[in-house]
Design a protein around this motif. Sequence first.
Motif, PDB file in Angstrom:
ATOM      1  N   ALA A  73     -43.293 -11.741  42.267  1.00 41.77           N
ATOM      2  CA  ALA A  73     -44.572 -11.030  42.259  1.00 41.77           C
ATOM      3  C   ALA A  73     -44.700 -10.094  43.457  1.00 41.77           C
ATOM      4  O   ALA A  73     -45.348  -9.049  43.361  1.00 41.77           O
ATOM      5  CB  ALA A  73     -45.734 -12.028  42.241  1.00 41.77           C
ATOM      6  N   ASP A  74     -44.080 -10.440  44.584  1.00 41.04           N
ATOM      7  CA  ASP A  74     -44.212  -9.604  45.780  1.00 41.04           C
ATOM      8  C   ASP A  74     -43.454  -8.284  45.642  1.00 41.04           C
ATOM      9  O   ASP A  74     -43.620  -7.374  46.453  1.00 41.04           O
ATOM     10  CB  ASP A  74     -43.751 -10.361  47.033  1.00 41.04           C
ATOM     11  N   ARG A  75     -42.619  -8.154  44.622  1.00 40.00           N
ATOM     12  CA  ARG A  75     -41.855  -6.911  44.422  1.00 40.00           C
ATOM     13  C   ARG A  75     -42.502  -5.977  43.408  1.00 40.00           C
ATOM     14  O   ARG A  75     -42.039  -4.867  43.209  1.00 40.00           O
ATOM     15  CB  ARG A  75     -40.435  -7.228  43.963  1.00 40.00           C
ATOM     16  N   GLY A  76     -43.533  -6.428  42.730  1.00 41.28           N
ATOM     17  CA  GLY A  76     -44.205  -5.576  41.750  1.00 41.28           C
ATOM     18  C   GLY A  76     -44.809  -6.383  40.623  1.00 41.28           C
ATOM     19  O   GLY A  76     -44.628  -7.597  40.527  1.00 41.28           O
ATOM     20  N   SER A  77     -45.521  -5.674  39.772  1.00 42.73           N
ATOM     21  CA  SER A  77     -46.200  -6.333  38.650  1.00 42.73           C
ATOM     22  C   SER A  77     -45.185  -6.781  37.598  1.00 42.73           C
ATOM     23  O   SER A  77     -44.047  -6.307  37.565  1.00 42.73           O
ATOM     24  CB  SER A  77     -47.203  -5.369  38.017  1.00 42.73           C
ATOM     25  N   VAL A  78     -45.631  -7.664  36.722  1.00 40.29           N
ATOM     26  CA  VAL A  78     -44.779  -8.122  35.619  1.00 40.29           C
ATOM     27  C   VAL A  78     -44.413  -6.928  34.737  1.00 40.29           C
ATOM     28  O   VAL A  78     -43.258  -6.777  34.336  1.00 40.29           O
ATOM     29  CB  VAL A  78     -45.491  -9.220  34.790  1.00 40.29           C
ATOM     30  N   ARG A  79     -45.388  -6.065  34.480  1.00 37.08           N
ATOM     31  CA  ARG A  79     -45.147  -4.879  33.651  1.00 37.08           C
ATOM     32  C   ARG A  79     -44.035  -4.014  34.262  1.00 37.08           C
ATOM     33  O   ARG A  79     -43.116  -3.588  33.572  1.00 37.08           O
ATOM     34  CB  ARG A  79     -46.433  -4.074  33.514  1.00 37.08           C
ATOM     35  N   THR A  80     -44.121  -3.757  35.564  1.00 37.11           N
ATOM     36  CA  THR A  80     -43.112  -2.951  36.246  1.00 37.11           C
ATOM     37  C   THR A  80     -41.751  -3.620  36.150  1.00 37.11           C
ATOM     38  O   THR A  80     -40.730  -2.960  35.923  1.00 37.11           O
ATOM     39  CB  THR A  80     -43.512  -2.729  37.721  1.00 37.11           C
ATOM     40  N   TRP A  81     -41.712  -4.944  36.308  1.00 38.57           N
ATOM     41  CA  TRP A  81     -40.457  -5.692  36.220  1.00 38.57           C
ATOM     42  C   TRP A  81     -39.848  -5.560  34.824  1.00 38.57           C
ATOM     43  O   TRP A  81     -38.658  -5.291  34.680  1.00 38.57           O
ATOM     44  CB  TRP A  81     -40.710  -7.156  36.587  1.00 38.57           C
ATOM     45  N   LEU A 158     -45.701  10.357  37.911  1.00 41.23           N
ATOM     46  CA  LEU A 158     -46.582   9.189  37.821  1.00 41.23           C
ATOM     47  C   LEU A 158     -45.812   7.952  37.336  1.00 41.23           C
ATOM     48  O   LEU A 158     -45.978   6.852  37.869  1.00 41.23           O
ATOM     49  CB  LEU A 158     -47.734   9.504  36.870  1.00 41.23           C
ATOM     50  N   GLU A 159     -44.940   8.134  36.343  1.00 46.59           N
ATOM     51  CA  GLU A 159     -44.150   7.010  35.835  1.00 46.59           C
ATOM     52  C   GLU A 159     -43.181   6.489  36.902  1.00 46.59           C
ATOM     53  O   GLU A 159     -42.989   5.283  37.029  1.00 46.59           O
ATOM     54  CB  GLU A 159     -43.364   7.433  34.595  1.00 46.59           C
ATOM     55  N   ILE A 160     -42.598   7.403  37.668  1.00 46.96           N
ATOM     56  CA  ILE A 160     -41.689   6.989  38.740  1.00 46.96           C
ATOM     57  C   ILE A 160     -42.452   6.190  39.780  1.00 46.96           C
ATOM     58  O   ILE A 160     -41.984   5.150  40.253  1.00 46.96           O
ATOM     59  CB  ILE A 160     -40.999   8.216  39.379  1.00 46.96           C
ATOM     60  N   ALA A 161     -43.651   6.659  40.126  1.00 46.35           N
ATOM     61  CA  ALA A 161     -44.472   5.954  41.115  1.00 46.35           C
ATOM     62  C   ALA A 161     -44.767   4.531  40.635  1.00 46.35           C
ATOM     63  O   ALA A 161     -44.659   3.569  41.401  1.00 46.35           O
ATOM     64  CB  ALA A 161     -45.775   6.716  41.360  1.00 46.35           C
ATOM     65  N   GLU A 162     -45.093   4.381  39.348  1.00 46.63           N
ATOM     66  CA  GLU A 162     -45.385   3.045  38.807  1.00 46.63           C
ATOM     67  C   GLU A 162     -44.129   2.183  38.764  1.00 46.63           C
ATOM     68  O   GLU A 162     -44.140   1.022  39.155  1.00 46.63           O
ATOM     69  CB  GLU A 162     -45.978   3.175  37.411  1.00 46.63           C
ATOM     70  N   LEU A 163     -43.022   2.781  38.310  1.00 46.33           N
ATOM     71  CA  LEU A 163     -41.773   2.039  38.172  1.00 46.33           C
ATOM     72  C   LEU A 163     -41.264   1.536  39.517  1.00 46.33           C
ATOM     73  O   LEU A 163     -40.791   0.409  39.625  1.00 46.33           O
ATOM     74  CB  LEU A 163     -40.723   2.930  37.501  1.00 46.33           C
ATOM     75  N   LEU A 164     -41.361   2.375  40.556  1.00 44.24           N
ATOM     76  CA  LEU A 164     -40.859   1.999  41.875  1.00 44.24           C
ATOM     77  C   LEU A 164     -41.933   1.380  42.756  1.00 44.24           C
ATOM     78  O   LEU A 164     -41.669   1.039  43.904  1.00 44.24           O
ATOM     79  CB  LEU A 164     -40.253   3.229  42.571  1.00 44.24           C
ATOM     80  N   ASP A 165     -43.157   1.288  42.214  1.00 43.61           N
ATOM     81  CA  ASP A 165     -44.284   0.720  42.960  1.00 43.61           C
ATOM     82  C   ASP A 165     -44.492   1.476  44.276  1.00 43.61           C
ATOM     83  O   ASP A 165     -44.563   0.890  45.355  1.00 43.61           O
ATOM     84  CB  ASP A 165     -44.063  -0.784  43.207  1.00 43.61           C
ATOM     85  N   LEU A 166     -44.573   2.816  44.162  1.00 39.59           N
ATOM     86  CA  LEU A 166     -44.766   3.690  45.318  1.00 39.59           C
ATOM     87  C   LEU A 166     -45.993   4.560  45.084  1.00 39.59           C
ATOM     88  O   LEU A 166     -46.347   4.850  43.946  1.00 39.59           O
ATOM     89  CB  LEU A 166     -43.557   4.621  45.493  1.00 39.59           C
ATOM     90  N   PRO A 167     -46.620   5.050  46.169  1.00 40.56           N
ATOM     91  CA  PRO A 167     -47.703   6.026  45.993  1.00 40.56           C
ATOM     92  C   PRO A 167     -47.144   7.318  45.385  1.00 40.56           C
ATOM     93  O   PRO A 167     -46.002   7.695  45.660  1.00 40.56           O
ATOM     94  CB  PRO A 167     -48.202   6.278  47.420  1.00 40.56           C
ATOM     95  N   LEU A 168     -47.967   8.005  44.597  1.00 42.09           N
ATOM     96  CA  LEU A 168     -47.543   9.239  43.946  1.00 42.09           C
ATOM     97  C   LEU A 168     -47.091  10.276  44.971  1.00 42.09           C
ATOM     98  O   LEU A 168     -46.093  10.968  44.775  1.00 42.09           O
ATOM     99  CB  LEU A 168     -48.680   9.796  43.085  1.00 42.09           C
ATOM    100  N   GLY A 169     -47.797  10.387  46.095  1.00 43.89           N
ATOM    101  CA  GLY A 169     -47.433  11.346  47.138  1.00 43.89           C
ATOM    102  C   GLY A 169     -46.049  11.078  47.709  1.00 43.89           C
ATOM    103  O   GLY A 169     -45.304  12.012  48.037  1.00 43.89           O
ATOM    104  N   THR A 170     -45.686   9.808  47.832  1.00 43.27           N
ATOM    105  CA  THR A 170     -44.359   9.444  48.343  1.00 43.27           C
ATOM    106  C   THR A 170     -43.277   9.908  47.375  1.00 43.27           C
ATOM    107  O   THR A 170     -42.249  10.457  47.777  1.00 43.27           O
ATOM    108  CB  THR A 170     -44.265   7.916  48.555  1.00 43.27           C
TER     109      THR A 170
END
Length: 195
Positions: A73-81, A158-170
């Motif tokens: 869980a500390d690496r991201g959501s279940v959906r992202t996993w 936006l999809e990359i940000a969600e997939l990698l669990d990063l802010p969109l700006g990053t």
Amino acid sequence: MADRGRQYLLMADEDLMALVESEDSGAFAGLYDRHVRAAYSLAYRMMGDRQAAEDLAQEAFLEVWRAARSYRADRGSVRTWILSIVHNRGIDQLRSSASRRRTQDKVEAVAVTTQPSEAFAETWRNSQRVQVREALKVLPPEQLKVLELAYFSGYTHLEIAELLDLPLGTVKGRMRLGLKKIRGYFEDRGMAVPG
């Protein structure tokens, strides 16, 4: 039994994962129902074929069942996993089919004589691919990952940000820096940036 099914609907993904770890098929069915559309959508964008996307999504959920203990869980959501499993398996399949196509292309290239202009154009494209591959080697891993997801896998920022669990700006910043480094790589060598 119907009460148990309703109970799964109300549970958080992380709680369902804990039950899936202990091989609770009802919890797995709940996770599947909740995330199969997103998994199929990603698989379809990657594979471009309905049947291949269905197969990829099914394989990914089998992996979810088998590897439930590896979820953190500390690496991201279940959906992202789950989506990362779809993505990684999809990349493996695409690489495998690309390798088969390259082998087939080589066999066909030997068998068929091409027009000189076609041979020149193919040689030019191949040299550009080699140059781009060399340029990608100079990138730090975090920039390379973002560029691969955007340009080779077709993800949006936006999809990359969600997939990698990063802010969109990053994500946008890494992409901008990566492209700047690649452009610099070509300019330093006096080469045109491949288009």
